[in-house]
Design a protein around this motif. Structure first.
Motif, short mmCIF file in Angstrom:
data_model
loop_
_atom_site.label_atom_id
_atom_site.label_comp_id
_atom_site.label_asym_id
_atom_site.label_seq_id
_atom_site.Cartn_x
_atom_site.Cartn_y
_atom_site.Cartn_z
N VAL A 75 -15.61 8.66 -44.57
CA VAL A 75 -15.83 8.96 -45.93
C VAL A 75 -14.45 8.38 -46.67
CG1 VAL A 75 -15.23 10.95 -47.43
CG2 VAL A 75 -16.65 11.43 -45.66
N ILE A 76 -13.35 7.98 -45.87
CA ILE A 76 -12.19 7.66 -46.55
C ILE A 76 -12.24 6.01 -46.61
CG2 ILE A 76 -10.80 9.35 -46.37
CD1 ILE A 76 -9.15 8.21 -44.35
N SER A 77 -13.25 5.35 -46.01
CA SER A 77 -13.32 3.90 -45.68
C SER A 77 -13.12 3.19 -46.97
CB SER A 77 -14.41 3.37 -44.82
OG SER A 77 -15.81 3.78 -45.62
N PRO A 78 -13.77 3.40 -47.98
CA PRO A 78 -13.28 2.73 -49.26
C PRO A 78 -12.05 2.73 -49.82
CG PRO A 78 -15.25 4.08 -49.38
CD PRO A 78 -14.76 4.40 -48.14
N ASP A 79 -11.48 3.95 -49.54
CA ASP A 79 -9.92 3.97 -50.11
C ASP A 79 -9.09 3.21 -49.13
OD1 ASP A 79 -10.21 6.53 -51.74
OD2 ASP A 79 -11.46 7.08 -50.15
N LEU A 80 -9.10 2.99 -47.85
CA LEU A 80 -8.63 2.25 -46.83
C LEU A 80 -8.78 0.83 -47.21
CD1 LEU A 80 -9.23 4.12 -43.64
CD2 LEU A 80 -7.42 4.41 -44.98
N ARG A 81 -10.27 0.57 -47.48
CA ARG A 81 -10.35 -0.92 -48.07
C ARG A 81 -9.50 -1.44 -49.10
NH1 ARG A 81 -14.96 -3.38 -45.69
NH2 ARG A 81 -16.47 -1.95 -44.42
N ARG A 82 -9.65 -0.57 -50.03
CA ARG A 82 -8.99 -0.68 -51.54
C ARG A 82 -7.45 -0.57 -51.33
NH1 ARG A 82 -9.97 4.00 -53.97
NH2 ARG A 82 -8.44 4.83 -53.22
N ASP A 83 -6.73 0.19 -50.54
CA ASP A 83 -5.30 0.52 -50.53
C ASP A 83 -4.90 -0.43 -49.59
OD1 ASP A 83 -6.05 2.47 -52.57
OD2 ASP A 83 -5.36 4.01 -50.90
N LEU A 84 -5.29 -0.82 -48.66
CA LEU A 84 -4.60 -1.66 -47.60
C LEU A 84 -5.48 -3.04 -47.28
CD1 LEU A 84 -4.12 1.57 -46.62
CD2 LEU A 84 -2.85 0.18 -44.99
N GLY A 85 -6.57 -3.26 -48.13
CA GLY A 85 -7.23 -4.56 -48.13
C GLY A 85 -7.85 -4.96 -46.89
N LEU A 86 -8.47 -3.65 -46.03
CA LEU A 86 -9.08 -4.01 -44.74
C LEU A 86 -10.24 -4.56 -44.78
CD1 LEU A 86 -8.37 -0.62 -43.08
CD2 LEU A 86 -6.81 -2.35 -43.01
N THR A 87 -10.51 -5.72 -43.91
CA THR A 87 -11.64 -6.19 -43.48
C THR A 87 -12.71 -5.35 -42.84
OG1 THR A 87 -11.22 -7.19 -41.59
CG2 THR A 87 -10.77 -8.40 -43.92
N SER A 88 -13.92 -5.62 -42.79
CA SER A 88 -14.83 -4.91 -41.92
C SER A 88 -14.45 -4.81 -40.50
CB SER A 88 -16.37 -5.25 -41.87
OG SER A 88 -16.93 -5.10 -43.15
N ALA A 89 -14.22 -6.04 -39.75
CA ALA A 89 -13.59 -6.18 -38.40
C ALA A 89 -12.49 -5.21 -38.43
CB ALA A 89 -13.56 -7.54 -38.21
N GLU A 90 -11.38 -5.37 -39.19
CA GLU A 90 -10.09 -4.48 -39.04
C GLU A 90 -10.40 -3.01 -39.15
OE1 GLU A 90 -6.82 -7.28 -41.01
OE2 GLU A 90 -7.99 -6.16 -42.64
N LEU A 91 -11.31 -2.56 -40.12
CA LEU A 91 -11.53 -1.26 -40.35
C LEU A 91 -12.38 -0.62 -38.86
CD1 LEU A 91 -11.87 1.17 -42.10
CD2 LEU A 91 -14.43 0.39 -42.88
N GLY A 92 -13.19 -1.63 -38.40
CA GLY A 92 -13.89 -1.16 -37.06
C GLY A 92 -13.06 -0.97 -36.01
N LEU A 93 -12.10 -1.99 -36.04
CA LEU A 93 -11.01 -1.93 -34.94
C LEU A 93 -10.12 -0.95 -34.91
CD1 LEU A 93 -10.03 -3.12 -32.44
CD2 LEU A 93 -8.45 -4.78 -33.85
N MET A 94 -9.51 -0.65 -36.10
CA MET A 94 -8.56 0.41 -36.41
C MET A 94 -9.05 1.91 -36.31
SD MET A 94 -7.68 3.00 -38.94
CE MET A 94 -8.41 2.40 -40.29
N THR A 95 -10.32 1.94 -36.71
CA THR A 95 -11.02 3.20 -36.33
C THR A 95 -11.33 3.40 -34.87
OG1 THR A 95 -12.12 3.07 -38.45
CG2 THR A 95 -12.88 4.60 -36.94
N SER A 96 -11.86 2.48 -34.23
CA SER A 96 -12.20 2.50 -32.60
C SER A 96 -10.99 2.80 -31.91
CB SER A 96 -12.81 1.25 -32.31
OG SER A 96 -11.95 0.23 -32.43
#
Length: 388
Positions: free
Chosen positions: A27-48
């Motif tokens: 649910v908060i992935s758009p906020d994390l992308r916006r606030d910290l500039g995460l890419t899809s690969a970074e978002l996937g790695l961090m969440t995993s």
């Protein structure tokens, strides 16, 4: 209230939190992308990383639970999870987010395994699958809380506020577990394994690897989808807004609760391995349909999410099958070993799907579907030989 029911309910509080925190990033992935500039690969790695650390803790956890029981092992880990929530809430970089997420994984590593160890001693083996399924069904309401309710809550206090207040709740529940749970019924000692009954008996078993491979792609993929990519797919491939995404994830999680509730009863009635195989086949249709028809009409999309949520929840039966396939003294190590493979699956699939998205969602989903069908072929002999 009986002592067994009290143990069940107290442990359930912790499992609710485990499910909530593992699912928040969907649910908060758009906020994390916006606030910290995460890419899809970074978002996937961090969440995993939640699942990587969760999985790695399973290796020593089984022995600790078999030797000491869940009463203090579980809440001690939860305090590390509270630290992780605070680190995540204050993070200003990808590295800090990753550290917080990893600590949350450590903190909730015993939320299910500790309970399953306790249930093996507090409830008769004939009720183990049903009690375990009920426990996971009720605990999975944490994922429901991390869908539409979380989407509303983060609009009120922000995603950082959610984790700040969450840290306090984790500490309070950890104290409740330490004070309210007994390892065994009064007068019953923890069973100890014989020297020759070590973890090697489990890891050398062909039955273990067939169950574990299926849990890797079914249980691992189910959680990878529920806690990140199921939401991200709707945001990116379908262009939906936060509340629409929350509604579909709510439907997925609600169907999962129903699946958890029915899985044990169906397994007891029809045979565990047969029910697990049928549910796994149903689940495998989900990513295949999404890959081949990503722009399907909304009602059909809801049906696919409901199907994946309901059938994916039957992955809990792999833990019950591990419990029934090995001696009681090895319960902790058997179920944590299967759980280890499942959460390594979440880690690799959550990260791997993020990498595969460079070629688009259809390619990533087709790869996942292929792995599911391969694992089902490997599991099939258990249905023929061991219709538990």
């Amino acid at each position: 209230m009986s002592a067994a029911v009290r143990v069940f309910l107290v442990l359930l509080l912790a499992y609710f939190l485990s499910y909530f925190f593992r699912a928040t990033n969907a649910v908060i992935s758009p906020d994390l992308r916006r606030d910290l500039g995460l890419t899809s690969a970074e978002l996937g790695l961090m969440t995993s990383l939640f699942y990587l650390t969760f999985a790695l803790v399973q290796l020593p956890l089984g022995g600790l639970l078999d030797r000491f029981g869940p009463r203090f092992v579980h809440p001690t880990l939860m305090l590390l999870g509270a630290v992780g929530a605070l680190v995540f809430a204050s993070a200003q970089s990808f590295a800090a987010l990753s550290l917080g997420r990893a600590l949350l994984g450590v903190g909730f590593a015993a939320a299910l395994m500790g309970a399953l160890k306790a249930f093996s001693l507090w409830f008769p083996s004939s009720r183990y699958a049903s009690v375990s399924g009920l426990y996971v069904a009720l605990g999975a309401s944490g994922a429901i809380a991390a869908s539409s309710p979380l989407a509303w809550l983060k609009e009120q206090i922000g995603w950082r506020g959610v984790f700040e207040w969450g840290a306090l709740v984790i500490v309070l529940v950890a104290l409740t577990v330490a004070l309210g749970v007994q390892n065994t019924p009064k007068g019953t000692p923890l069973p100890q394994s014989k020297p020759q009954e070590g973890a090697g008996v489990i890891w050398k078993s062909g039955v273990f690897w067939r169950i574990g491979a299926l849990n890797f792609v079914l249980g691992g993929g189910f959680l990878a989808w529920q806690t990140l990519w199921g939401g991200d797919f709707l945001y990116k491939a379908r262009g939906m807004g936060g509340l629409e995404v929350g509604a579909l994830l709510f439907a997925f999680s609600l169907a999962a609760v129903l699946g958890y509730l029915l899985s044990g009863a169906l397994a007891d009635r029809l045979g565990l391995s047969r029910v697990l195989l049928a549910a796994s086949l149903g689940f495998a249709l989900g990513p295949l349909l999404l890959a081949l028809w990503p722009q399907m009409p909304l009602p059909l999309l809801y049906l696919v999410y409901l199907l994946m949520g309901f059938t994916g929840a039957f992955n809990i039966l792999s833990l019950a099958q591990a419990r029934l396939s090995f001696p009681t003294a090895l319960t902790g190590r058997a179920v944590t070993a299967i759980n280890f493979l499942g959460f390594i699956g979440v880690f690799l699939l959550q990260w791997g799907l993020g990498v595969a998205l460079a070629w688009g969602y259809s390619t990533a989903l087709l790869l996942w579907s292929g792995l599911l069908f391969l694992a089902l072929l490997g599991y099939l002999p258990l249905v023929r030989e061991r219709p538990l």
